[in-house]
Design a protein around this motif. Sequence first.
Motif, PDB file in Angstrom:
ATOM      1  N   ARG A 181       0.625  -1.256  -0.244  1.00 28.77           N
ATOM      2  CA  ARG A 181       0.291   0.176   0.251  1.00 28.77           C
ATOM      3  C   ARG A 181       1.217   1.413  -0.186  1.00 28.77           C
ATOM      4  NH1 ARG A 181      -2.864  -3.359   3.538  1.00 28.77           N
ATOM      5  NH2 ARG A 181      -1.992  -2.168   5.694  1.00 28.77           N
ATOM      6  N   ALA A 182       2.111   1.181   0.535  1.00 28.99           N
ATOM      7  CA  ALA A 182       2.576   2.238   0.894  1.00 28.99           C
ATOM      8  C   ALA A 182       3.745   2.766  -0.690  1.00 28.99           C
ATOM      9  CB  ALA A 182       4.090   2.349   1.388  1.00 28.99           C
ATOM     10  N   ILE A 183       3.197   1.911  -1.415  1.00 31.77           N
ATOM     11  CA  ILE A 183       4.984   1.655  -3.276  1.00 31.77           C
ATOM     12  C   ILE A 183       2.945   2.334  -3.738  1.00 31.77           C
ATOM     13  CG2 ILE A 183       5.034   0.240  -4.823  1.00 31.77           C
ATOM     14  CD1 ILE A 183       6.394  -1.896  -3.045  1.00 31.77           C
ATOM     15  N   ARG A 184       2.224   1.523  -3.478  1.00 32.56           N
ATOM     16  CA  ARG A 184       0.800   2.681  -4.706  1.00 32.56           C
ATOM     17  C   ARG A 184       0.267   3.857  -3.608  1.00 32.56           C
ATOM     18  NH1 ARG A 184      -3.752  -1.630  -3.791  1.00 32.56           N
ATOM     19  NH2 ARG A 184      -2.796  -2.561  -2.203  1.00 32.56           N
ATOM     20  N   ALA A 185       1.224   4.648  -2.818  1.00 23.48           N
ATOM     21  CA  ALA A 185       0.316   5.120  -2.290  1.00 23.48           C
ATOM     22  C   ALA A 185       1.604   6.666  -2.904  1.00 23.48           C
ATOM     23  CB  ALA A 185       1.099   6.031  -0.834  1.00 23.48           C
ATOM     24  N   LEU A 186       3.029   6.530  -3.899  1.00 23.75           N
ATOM     25  CA  LEU A 186       3.574   6.534  -4.011  1.00 23.75           C
ATOM     26  C   LEU A 186       2.857   7.638  -5.363  1.00 23.75           C
ATOM     27  CD1 LEU A 186       7.022   4.567  -3.890  1.00 23.75           C
ATOM     28  CD2 LEU A 186       6.096   6.398  -2.828  1.00 23.75           C
ATOM     29  N   ARG A 187       2.182   6.817  -5.970  1.00 27.56           N
ATOM     30  CA  ARG A 187       1.190   7.443  -7.160  1.00 27.56           C
ATOM     31  C   ARG A 187       0.455   9.130  -6.711  1.00 27.56           C
ATOM     32  NH1 ARG A 187       2.017   4.787 -11.564  1.00 27.56           N
ATOM     33  NH2 ARG A 187       0.313   6.588 -12.887  1.00 27.56           N
ATOM     34  N   GLY A 188       0.246   8.649  -5.694  1.00 28.02           N
ATOM     35  CA  GLY A 188      -0.499   9.911  -5.165  1.00 28.02           C
ATOM     36  C   GLY A 188       0.384  11.077  -4.600  1.00 28.02           C
ATOM     37  N   GLY A 189       1.651  11.292  -4.736  1.00 26.01           N
ATOM     38  CA  GLY A 189       2.225  12.337  -4.328  1.00 26.01           C
ATOM     39  C   GLY A 189       3.449  12.102  -3.081  1.00 26.01           C
ATOM     40  N   ARG A 190       3.881  12.829  -3.226  1.00 23.97           N
ATOM     41  CA  ARG A 190       5.241  12.683  -1.622  1.00 23.97           C
ATOM     42  C   ARG A 190       5.002  13.204  -0.630  1.00 23.97           C
ATOM     43  NH1 ARG A 190       8.214  15.743   1.208  1.00 23.97           N
ATOM     44  NH2 ARG A 190       8.238  17.533  -0.044  1.00 23.97           N
ATOM     45  N   VAL A 191       4.157  14.125  -0.646  1.00 23.80           N
ATOM     46  CA  VAL A 191       3.395  15.127   0.386  1.00 23.80           C
ATOM     47  C   VAL A 191       2.441  14.078   1.415  1.00 23.80           C
ATOM     48  CG1 VAL A 191       2.024  17.211   0.678  1.00 23.80           C
ATOM     49  CG2 VAL A 191       4.113  17.276  -0.961  1.00 23.80           C
ATOM     50  N   ALA A 192       1.438  13.446   0.304  1.00 20.89           N
ATOM     51  CA  ALA A 192       0.779  12.681   0.720  1.00 20.89           C
ATOM     52  C   ALA A 192       1.044  11.696   2.040  1.00 20.89           C
ATOM     53  CB  ALA A 192      -0.713  12.460   0.387  1.00 20.89           C
ATOM     54  N   ALA A 193       1.705  10.963   1.347  1.00 21.92           N
ATOM     55  CA  ALA A 193       2.670   9.444   2.032  1.00 21.92           C
ATOM     56  C   ALA A 193       3.609   9.894   2.750  1.00 21.92           C
ATOM     57  CB  ALA A 193       3.113   8.897   0.566  1.00 21.92           C
ATOM     58  N   GLU A 194       3.926  11.178   3.178  1.00 16.33           N
ATOM     59  CA  GLU A 194       4.110  11.255   4.351  1.00 16.33           C
ATOM     60  C   GLU A 194       3.918  11.180   5.877  1.00 16.33           C
ATOM     61  OE1 GLU A 194       8.161  12.913   4.227  1.00 16.33           O
ATOM     62  OE2 GLU A 194       8.797  11.337   2.740  1.00 16.33           O
ATOM     63  N   ALA A 195       2.203  12.066   4.735  1.00 14.81           N
ATOM     64  CA  ALA A 195       1.631  13.471   5.506  1.00 14.81           C
ATOM     65  C   ALA A 195       1.066  11.831   6.902  1.00 14.81           C
ATOM     66  CB  ALA A 195       0.452  13.801   5.730  1.00 14.81           C
ATOM     67  N   PHE A 196       0.980   9.936   6.106  1.00 15.45           N
ATOM     68  CA  PHE A 196       0.527   9.023   7.079  1.00 15.45           C
ATOM     69  C   PHE A 196       1.987   8.371   6.830  1.00 15.45           C
ATOM     70  CE2 PHE A 196      -0.153   7.572   3.696  1.00 15.45           C
ATOM     71  CZ  PHE A 196      -1.488   8.644   2.927  1.00 15.45           C
ATOM     72  N   GLY A 197       2.894   9.521   7.343  1.00 16.27           N
ATOM     73  CA  GLY A 197       4.080   7.865   8.471  1.00 16.27           C
ATOM     74  C   GLY A 197       5.144   7.451   7.115  1.00 16.27           C
ATOM     75  N   ILE A 198       4.535   7.673   6.017  1.00 13.52           N
ATOM     76  CA  ILE A 198       5.275   6.519   5.108  1.00 13.52           C
ATOM     77  C   ILE A 198       6.522   7.315   4.412  1.00 13.52           C
ATOM     78  CG2 ILE A 198       5.303   6.078   2.229  1.00 13.52           C
ATOM     79  CD1 ILE A 198       2.321   5.617   3.008  1.00 13.52           C
ATOM     80  N   ASP A 199       7.875   6.669   4.439  1.00 15.24           N
ATOM     81  CA  ASP A 199       9.090   7.172   4.066  1.00 15.24           C
ATOM     82  C   ASP A 199       9.098   7.260   2.980  1.00 15.24           C
ATOM     83  OD1 ASP A 199      11.745   7.758   3.433  1.00 15.24           O
ATOM     84  OD2 ASP A 199      12.672   6.452   4.897  1.00 15.24           O
ATOM     85  N   SER A 200       9.226   7.863   1.898  1.00 20.29           N
ATOM     86  CA  SER A 200       8.255   7.575   0.424  1.00 20.29           C
ATOM     87  C   SER A 200      10.134   7.014   0.000  1.00 20.29           C
ATOM     88  CB  SER A 200       8.071   9.122   0.139  1.00 20.29           C
ATOM     89  OG  SER A 200       8.793   9.997   0.081  1.00 20.29           O
TER      90      SER A 200
END
Length: 589
Positions: A181-200
């Motif tokens: 899910r973190a990998i798929r979150a990359l398509r949503g952009g770094r800002v959104a991914a890191e907002a809930f703790g993903i190290d993009s």
Amino acid sequence: MMSRRPLLVFTLVLALIPNIPGMPPFWITLLDNIGLAALVAMGLVLLTGVGGLTSFGQAAFCGFGAYTTAYLTTVYQISPWLTLPIALGLAGIAAVVLGIVTVRLSGHFLPLGTIAWGISLYYAFGKIDALGRHDGISSVPPLAIGGWSLRDPAAMYYVIWAFVLLAGIATLNLLDSRVGRAIRALRGGRVAAEAFGIDSARIKLIVFVYAALLAALSGWLYAHLQRAVNPTPFGLNAGIEYLFMAVLGGSGQIWGAVAGSALVTLLKDVLQRVLPWMTGSTAQLETIVFGILLVVILQVARDGIWPLILSRLPGAPPRRIDDKAPALAARQRETRSDGPMLELAGATKAFGGLVAVNEVSFALKPGEIVALIGPNGAGKSTTFNLITGVLGLSRGSVRFAGHDISGVGQRAIAAHGIARTFQHVKLLPEMSVLENVALGAHMRGRAGVLSSILRLDRDEEVRLFAEASRQIARVGLAEHMHKPAGSLALGQQRIVEIARALCLDPTLLLLDEPAAGLRHFEKEALADLLRQLRAEGMSVLLVEHDMGFVMGLTDHIVVLDFGSKIAEGKPEEIRVHPAVLAAYLGGTA
């Protein structure tokens, strides 16, 4: 995703193909080549189709795998099977080095970077004396199992396709996990991914290395199938073809890599044999026709071949939610009894000569709902970005629960227990509501890549999805849980973002225009939810333009205009404040 029954049928068909009476040996060789290409395309589906990172250089990683085993088996007579971990290790090291540089690039610089090192490695293979320069390495020994030599393409067929099936299952397991899910979150952009703790940056590197390892595996198999290695198959043209295979098969579709590889490989072969016979010419017309046909196919099936196949297969059942699953451990919330939970002191943000936020100071007490209001362009969202680490302060400070969090970065701020939504909704539209919300609980899980591939993370996954389900029901969207997030109305998508933020189990919740697009009864339900959160001790800071919603809900209001604070106080005070009436509510009103 291919369900279990079609996968078993597919495996059975693969096993029976070489035993079909009259099967030409050439077709077996063609199927071998399709399997080799599918391994590379599978990595590209993960890298490009899922992670959104375009690479034209995967053929170079095939070269790492092929040259490593060719050199070690011919020079040092090491067993081919023992060279596999060495080949994967060298390719992995190279991928880490190249990935650290490459994945930091964005936009058109990323594919250009992969082209650059892809070309460099191709020429390096042809210039190194130990690797035979452009002549390469010949007399590579075949694989053997016990005393059985896999010299024949029909024997190698089973090895190649066994690796394809294992790689496909491993990749699907990876995608169906917290890391996936973190990998798929990359398509949503770094800002959104890191907002809930993903190290993009780390996730990008993981997927880059994983794709490189699949390519190296393909190269290792290629060397023992062809029993000779030279630089030709590892150039830029091959890299472009692999990317075509991934795109034609279907972006984000793992088994689509097999379909795309089969289509491209068979199409090339047919054109190379049929066109000279039809035209009576030895000119390489197949390249022109091949390009035209690929464009036509992309026009007819823009999402790729595999989605067309899936549309004719039974759909996968919705994910089962275990309502009795143990709850995730509650976060250790940072609280204060002797001061504000959040405090901005002289917060300033300048973009060149433009001061977007100018010396803004205010505080938010524990268990309090504070609204940040002001006209469009007043600096409200910029202030949110200063609090959550998206932007760095030019001057001033931000303190949370007594800790200075100025400039610590989004992930560190999320770890403190600060969650947010966005002015412009940042959901992954193709993912279900449930999966989008589960992303918010990323920091509350621990499973890594290996445990995901081996399905050792199932207990944690059950708990993560149970938590996501509870938060979805809490915000009133339980009936939409299994729908694609992109199919919901804008107002409902904003509520999904709130559920995702609640999955972090935050101490402070920042909501950017949460009521926009909601109907009256939905706003009432949202207000009741926020009051409940306040009663539970959560602090809320929100930006909103609906004054009726703000005045009836908040404990305190801060008003901005042109980046500066012009008023602050209780709702009844702000309602009649002259500066607010003039700047926001209208002087005449």
